[in-house]
Scaffold this active site. Structure first.
Site: not given
Ligand code: GLN
Length: 547
Positions: A17, A190, A382, A384, A508, A510
Site C-alpha cells: 500500500k 477474497p 551512525c 557504523g 543517516h 539514507e
Molecule cells: N546506538 C548508537 C547511538 O545511540 C547509534 C544509533 C544508530 O545507529 N542509529 O548513538
C-alpha cells in the site's frame, strides 16, 4: 479546497500500500497537482521509535525529527510531498491526545467514547496532515479491512468523506487476486469479501486496485466490477513488477489510474502525466552495464525492511552509476570472533549501518578493520561510523580499551560517549538526537568534495557521539574530522585522508536518497566500489595448507 483520497487495503497485509500510495502521488504531481501524504497506523505504540526493527522494520526519521513508519520513506522517495510529524499518526498517539484532553476536563463531563471522541480526534489529525495549499491529500489507512483495530479509522474516514461531500473524497481499495497454481487461475472471491467488509461499515470503494501475479482477464474485470459495485474502468490492475518498484507509477498510469482519480475528484484539467524521467530510471535499472556486490554488515540482517532505506539508497546509487548493486547481507554477530575474510571475500564495498546495543558491535568493528586493511571502500552510518572510530582508535592509534560507553560504560577509553544532554534522559520514546541538523564540511576533505557544498543538513537518530577528548590523537593518526555541527562542536563525519571512500557519518544519509536524485555519498560509495571491482586486487583467502 483540498480533495482527499483514502487508501485502504484488503485480503492480506504487505500488499505494498505504501508503494502504491507513493506511486499515486507521482501520478498526481505529474499532472500538476500539489499532494500531501499521511499514514494512519492502527497500533498502540505512540510511534514506531520504541519498536524493534524485527517487529516493524526500519524507523524512518523525518526532517523535523519524528520517528515514523517506513512507508514515510516510500512517500519521500516517490514524491515531492513534505513528510513531517503530522504525516504519521497511530492509535497510540490518538488515544494519548484524547486522554490528555480528558484529564484537562476538555470534554466537559461527557463520557469519552470511541465514537465520537476517538473518531473526531482521527479526523482532526487528518486535517493536520493535509498541508496548506495541497490540492490532494492522500491518506493511507494501515492494516487490513476487517481488522478490529482499524475499525475506528475506517469509521472516521467514512464520517470525514460524508462531511466533505460527494466528489471531494474518494476511497481507493487495494486488494489481492491470489493465483492458484493447481487450477492455474486467479481468484476474485477474497476481493469481493474484502469489499463486502468495507461496505458493512458504510464505505463503498470508488476505485479498486488489484495486485496480481498474472494479467487480469476482461472477464475477471467484469466480474469484480459487477460484484464489487465499482465501474469497469475503475477496476485497475497492479501486476507484480519485473525489475524495480519504481516501475509502479508507469504501470498504474498505463492502467489509467490517474485518469480515474482526477475524474472522480473533478480535477481533470486535461493535463497528461509525463513520466519520461521515471521511464529512463526504469531503463537504467533494467539494463545495467555491470554489477557490484556490497556487503551490508548489520544486526537485523534477516529482515530486509530493517534496513529498507539503506538498500533503496544503494539501489538508487547503482542506477545512478548504471550498475546493479547486489547485496551480501552479513550478520555482524557472526563476524565477532572470526577473521571476516571468508565472509567478506569478493565484495566490492562494505557498508556498516546503524544499530543499538552490544550484539554485533565487535563484528562490525572487525568488518571495518578488514575493509581498512585491504583498502576496500567502506561506509559507516551512525553506529557504523562509531565502529569506525573505535576500530581506528584501537588498531591504528593503539588506544587499548577504546570503546563506546553504550556497550561498556566503564571502559578505559570512551572514544564514543553519551552526549551531555542525554545523560539525564530516562524516557525511551522520542528522546534521541532526532531530525535534521546543519553540518559544516571541512575544506579539502573527501566529504566536501563529494557533496560539493560546505554546508549540509542531514537527519540524526542517536544518543552517543564522537568524544572530542580523542579528536587530536585520531586526527594526528590520519582519521580526519571532515564534518562538524558547529554549535556544539560535534564531529559528524570521519574519513581516512587519501582514500577514495573510507568514510563514516554520524547521521543517516539514507533517509534523503531518492531514485531520481541518489544521495551523493551513496552515489560515490557505489562508484568507488565499481572502481575497486575493476582493479581486481581483491584480498583472497590464503590456500589452506595440506598439513
Ligand atoms: N546506538 C548508537 C547511538 O545511540 C547509534 C544509533 C544508530 O545507529 N542509529 O548513538
Amino acid at each position: 479546497m483540498t480533495q482527499f483520497i483514502f487508501v485502504t487495503g484488503g485480503v492480506v497485509s504487505s500488499l505494498g500500500k505504501g508503494i502504491t500510495t507513493g506511486a499515486i502521488a507521482v501520478l498526481l504531481e505529474k499532472r500538476g497537482l500539489k499532494v500531501s501524504i499521511q499514514k494512519l497506523d492502527p497500533y498502540i505504540n505512540v510511534d514506531p521509535g520504541t519498536m524493534s526493527p524485527f517487529e516493524h522494520g526500519e524507523v524512518y526519521v523525518t526532517e523535523d525529527g519524528a520517528e515514523t513508519d517506513l512507508d514515510m520513506g516510500h512517500y519521500e522517495r516517490f514524491s515531492n510531498a513534505t513528510i513531517n510529524r503530522y504525516s504519521n499518526t497511530t492509535t497510540g498517539s490518538i488515544y494519548s491526545e484524547v486522554i490528555r484532553k480528558e484529564r484537562k476536563g476538555e470534554y466537559l463531563g461527557k463520557t469519552v467514547q470511541v465514537i465520537p471522541h476517538i473518531t473526531d480526534q482521527i479526523q482532526e489529525e487528518i486535517l493536520k496532515g493535509a498541508q496548506a495549499g495541497t490540492d490532494v491529500a492522500l491518506v493511507e489507512v494501515g492494516g487490513t479491512a476487517g481488522d478490529i483495530e482499524s475499525l475506528p479509522f475506517l469509521e472516521a474516514i467514512r464520517q470525514f468523506a460524508l462531511k466533505k461531500g460527494k466528489g471531494n473524497a474518494l476511497f481507493l481499495h487495494l486488494t489481492l487476486l491470489p493465483y492458484l497454481s493447481a487450477s492455474g487461475e486467479m481468484k476474485t472471491k477474497p476481493t469481493q469479501q474484502s469489499v463486502g467488509k468495507l461496505r458493512e461499515i458504510g464505505i463503498q470503494p470508488d476505485i479498486l486496485v488489484c495486485r496480481c501475479e498474472q494479467p487480469m482477464t476482461q472477464r475477471m474485470r467484469e466480474k469484480i466490477s459487477l460484484f464489487c459495485n465499482v465501474v469497469l474502468e475503475d477496476v485497475i490492475q497492479e501486476k507484480d513488477v519485473d525489475t524495480t518498484i519504481y516501475e509502479v507509477p508507469i504501470d498504474l498510469k498505463r492502467e489509467g489510474l490517474d485518469d480515474a482519480l482526477v475524474r472522480h475528484l473533478g480535477l481533470d484539467k486535461g493535463s497528461v502525466a509525463d513520466l519520461s524521467d521515471w521511464k529512463a530510471l526504469r531503463d537504467r535499472f533494467a539494463n545495467p552495464k555491470g554489477e557490484v556486490e556490497i556487503a551490508v554488515v548489520g544486526k537485523y540482517i534477516e529482515l530486509h525492511d530493517a534496513y529498507k532505506s539503506i538498500y533503496e539508497s544503494l539501489a538508487h546509487a547503482g542506477a545512478g552509476n548504471e550498475h546493479k548493486v547486489r547485496f551480501r547481507k552479513i550478520s555482524a554477530e557472526d563476524l565477532a570472533n572470526t577473521n571476516p575474510q571468508k565472509a567478506l571475500e569478493g565484495v566490492d564495498g562494505v557498508l556498516v549501518p546503524g544499530g543499538f546495543g552490544e550484539r554485533g558491535l565487535e563484528g562490525k568493528i572487525n568488518a571495518v578493520q578488514w575493509a581498512r586493511e585491504n583498502d576496500v571502500p567502506c561506509f559507516g552510518i551512525c553506529f557504523g561510523m562509531q565502529a569506525m572510530v573505535i576500530e581506528y582508535a584501537r588498531n591504528v592509534v593503539g588506544i587499548e580499551g577504546a570503546h563506546t560507553t553504550e556497550v561498556k560504560p566503564d571502559c578505559a577509553h570512551p572514544v564514543i560517549d553519551l552526549m551531555q544532554e542525554q545523560k539525564s534522559v530516562e524516557d525511551k520514546g522520542g528522546t534521541m538526537r532526532l531530525g535534521a541538523y546543519p553540518c559544516r564540511l571541512a575544506e579539502g576533505t573527501r566529504a566536501a568534495d563529494i557533496y560539493g557544498h560546505d554546508m549540509i543538513f542531514e537527519r540524526h537518530r542517536h544518543r552517543w557521539e564522537y568524544n572530542n577528548d580523542y579528536r587530536q590523537q585520531l586526527e594526528a593518526s590520519g582519521l580526519a574530522s571532515s564534518g562538524l555541527y558547529e554549535d556544539k562542536g560535534l564531529v559528524e563525519i570521519v574519513e581516512i585522508t587519501g582514500r577514495d571512500f573510507f568514510l563514516g557519518v554520524q547521521y543517516h544519509p539514507e533517509y534523503k536518497s531518492k531514485p531520481l536524485a541518489p544521495h551523493p555519498l551513496f552515489l560515490q560509495f557505489v562508484h568507488a566500489a565499481i572502481q575497486y571491482a575493476n582493479t581486481a586486487n581483491r584480498p583472497t583467502t590464503q590456500p589452506v595448507s595440506a598439513s
